[in-house]
Design a protein around this motif. Structure first.
Motif, PDB file in Angstrom:
ATOM      1  N   ASN A  34       7.103   3.671  -4.395  1.00  0.00           N
ATOM      2  CA  ASN A  34       6.193   3.706  -5.538  1.00  0.00           C
ATOM      3  C   ASN A  34       4.973   2.821  -5.310  1.00  0.00           C
ATOM      4  OD1 ASN A  34       7.948   5.435  -6.829  1.00  0.00           O
ATOM      5  ND2 ASN A  34       8.891   3.845  -8.068  1.00  0.00           N
ATOM      6  N   LEU A  35       5.188   1.650  -4.702  1.00  0.00           N
ATOM      7  CA  LEU A  35       4.062   0.776  -4.398  1.00  0.00           C
ATOM      8  C   LEU A  35       3.143   1.424  -3.372  1.00  0.00           C
ATOM      9  CD1 LEU A  35       2.512  -1.855  -4.674  1.00  0.00           C
ATOM     10  CD2 LEU A  35       4.075  -2.871  -2.997  1.00  0.00           C
ATOM     11  N   LEU A  36       3.706   2.019  -2.344  1.00  0.00           N
ATOM     12  CA  LEU A  36       2.894   2.697  -1.334  1.00  0.00           C
ATOM     13  C   LEU A  36       2.072   3.817  -1.967  1.00  0.00           C
ATOM     14  CD1 LEU A  36       2.042   3.017   1.617  1.00  0.00           C
ATOM     15  CD2 LEU A  36       4.034   4.479   1.945  1.00  0.00           C
ATOM     16  N   ASP A  37       2.678   4.577  -2.872  1.00  0.00           N
ATOM     17  CA  ASP A  37       1.962   5.645  -3.564  1.00  0.00           C
ATOM     18  C   ASP A  37       0.814   5.074  -4.399  1.00  0.00           C
ATOM     19  OD1 ASP A  37       1.605   8.401  -4.501  1.00  0.00           O
ATOM     20  OD2 ASP A  37       2.363   7.629  -6.424  1.00  0.00           O
ATOM     21  N   ALA A  38       1.066   3.980  -5.120  1.00  0.00           N
ATOM     22  CA  ALA A  38       0.025   3.354  -5.934  1.00  0.00           C
ATOM     23  C   ALA A  38      -1.110   2.821  -5.055  1.00  0.00           C
ATOM     24  CB  ALA A  38       0.616   2.230  -6.782  1.00  0.00           C
ATOM     25  N   LEU A  39      -0.763   2.202  -3.942  1.00  0.00           N
ATOM     26  CA  LEU A  39      -1.785   1.672  -3.036  1.00  0.00           C
ATOM     27  C   LEU A  39      -2.563   2.794  -2.358  1.00  0.00           C
ATOM     28  CD1 LEU A  39       0.150  -1.330  -1.471  1.00  0.00           C
ATOM     29  CD2 LEU A  39      -1.705  -1.408  -3.154  1.00  0.00           C
TER      30      LEU A  39
END
Length: 92
Positions: A34-39
């Motif tokens: 999820n963090l990778l997607d947000a970044l």
């Protein structure tokens, strides 16, 4: 990224959505994904909104179609860039 609030109290900012999520609900792998997607979304936003950052990324061979497999692959700006080019590093 814009920090607009949607109906229901949510945000359209992917990073704010990430940090607003309950960290104890998702697994470690899901939180990282999820963090990778947000970044990734934040990277594209800044790439499209800041000509200086877009040129920097182009020199690295990156564009809006680049998909990152790991958080550490997303390019960061060195601190001196903010000091030297603060007037050109605006994408919000």
């Amino acid at each position: 990224m814009s920090h607009n609030t949607r109906k229901g109290g949510g945000s359209d900012d992917p990073l704010l959505q990430y940090f607003a999520a309950d960290p104890f609900v998702a697994s470690y792998a899901d939180r990282n994904r999820n963090l990778l997607d947000a970044l990734q979304k934040t990277f594209v936003h800044h790439l499209e909104g800041c000509e200086t950052y877009a040129r920097y990324c182009a020199r690295l061979g990156l564009d809006g179609d680049t998909v990152f497999d790991r958080i550490e692959d997303i390019p960061y700006l060195p601190v001196h860039a903010f000091k030297q080019y603060a007037d050109r590093l605006r994408s919000v």
